[in-house]
Design an enzyme around this catalytic site. Structure first.
Site, PDB file in Angstrom:
ATOM      1  N   HIS A  17      -0.040   4.272 -45.624  1.00 55.96           N
ATOM      2  CA  HIS A  17       0.479   5.481 -44.962  1.00 55.96           C
ATOM      3  C   HIS A  17       1.962   5.667 -45.304  1.00 55.96           C
ATOM      4  CE1 HIS A  17      -2.651   4.627 -41.610  1.00 55.96           C
ATOM      5  NE2 HIS A  17      -3.076   5.695 -42.259  1.00 55.96           N
ATOM      6  N   LYS A  41     -13.089   8.538 -33.099  1.00 52.95           N
ATOM      7  CA  LYS A  41     -12.857   7.097 -33.279  1.00 52.95           C
ATOM      8  C   LYS A  41     -12.922   6.457 -31.892  1.00 52.95           C
ATOM      9  CE  LYS A  41     -10.560   7.267 -37.692  1.00 52.95           C
ATOM     10  NZ  LYS A  41      -9.363   7.076 -38.497  1.00 52.95           N
ATOM     11  N   ARG A  91      -7.481   7.981 -51.693  1.00 54.81           N
ATOM     12  CA  ARG A  91      -7.659   6.607 -52.168  1.00 54.81           C
ATOM     13  C   ARG A  91      -8.767   6.484 -53.204  1.00 54.81           C
ATOM     14  NH1 ARG A  91      -7.614   4.408 -46.140  1.00 54.81           N
ATOM     15  NH2 ARG A  91      -8.358   6.542 -45.970  1.00 54.81           N
ATOM     16  N   SER A 129      -6.423   1.512 -41.968  1.00 54.32           N
ATOM     17  CA  SER A 129      -6.135   0.954 -40.641  1.00 54.32           C
ATOM     18  C   SER A 129      -7.276   0.059 -40.179  1.00 54.32           C
ATOM     19  CB  SER A 129      -5.927   2.086 -39.630  1.00 54.32           C
ATOM     20  OG  SER A 129      -4.787   2.824 -39.967  1.00 54.32           O
TER      21      SER A 129
END
Ligand code: ADP
Length: 163
Positions: A17, A41, A91, A129
Site C-alpha cells: 500500500h 470483510k 498486483r 493485508s
C-alpha cells in the site's frame, strides 16, 4: 490542483500500500488515503480508528498525503472532490478482473470518475493485508511486510485477534 484518492481497507497498511501511496504522492499534488469501512470483510483485525492512527503514523513523512474514512461507496465519496482520480495498485491478473468490474460500477454512479492503476512493485506483488494478518497470527517476523512504525502494534493485535 491534481488530487488522487487511494482507497482500501488497510487492515493493516502494508509496504505494498505504502509503495502505491508514495508513488501517487510523486505524481499528484495531493493524495487522500481513504480507509473504507468494508461491510463484506467479516472479521477485521483493526477498528477504523486504529487503522486511521496507523496510516497517519506511516504517511506522516509525506507532506501532501492526508487520511480520511468513508462508510459509503467510493464513487459517492469521490463526488466531494471535482476532478479527483482514484489510484489503485494492480498486483496480478486476478486484481484486474475485480478492478475492471468495480470501475464499470463506479462509472455508473459517478460517470466523471477516472481510475488509474499503478502496477505493484515486483517485491510486493505477493503482499496483501490478509497475508500480513495470517503471518502475524503465527507470530512471524513482519519486517519487509508492514512499515516498521506499526510492526509491534500488528504483532500485539494478532495475539488477541487469533483467540
Ligand atoms: P488488500 O487487498 O491488501 O486487503 P486493500 O483492500 O486495502 O488491500 O487494497 C487497497 C488498494 O491497495 C487496492 O488498490 C489494492 O490493489 C492495493 N494494494 C494492496 N496490496 C498491494 C500491493 N502489495 N502492491 C500494490 N498495491 C496493493
Amino acid at each position: 490542483m491534481s488530487l488522487a484518492i487511494c482507497p482500501g481497507s488497510f487492515d493493516p497498511i502494508t509496504l505494498g500500500h505504502l509503495n502505491i501511496i508514495r508513488r501517487s504522492a510523486q505524481i499528484f499534488d495531493k493524495v487522500i488515503v481513504c480507509i473504507m469501512v468494508n461491510s463484506s470483510k467479516t472479521k477485521p483485525m483493526f477498528t477504523i480508528n486504529e487503522r486511521v492512527e496507523m496510516v497517519r503514523k506511516v504517511v506522516g513523512r509525506f507532506p501532501n498525503v492526508e487520511v480520511d474514512t468513508s462508510d459509503g461507496l467510493l464513487a459517492e465519496y469521490a463526488k466531494k472532490y471535482d476532478g479527483a482520480v482514484v489510484v489503485k495498485g494492480m498486483r496480478a491478473a486476478s486484481d484486474f478482473e475485480y478492478e475492471f468490474q468495480m470501475n464499470l460500477i463506479n462509472k455508473k454512479i459517478n460517470p466523471g470518475l477516472e481510475t488509474m492503476f499503478l502496477t505493484a512493485s515486483e517485491k510486493y506483488t505477493f503482499l496483501s493485508s490478509s497475508v500480513v494478518r495470517e503471518m502475524a497470527s503465527y507470530g512471524a517476523d513482519l519486517t519487509g511486510f508492514v512499515p516498521y512504525e506499526i510492526i509491534d502494534e500488528v504483532k500485539e493485535k494478532a495475539k488477541l485477534w487469533r483467540q
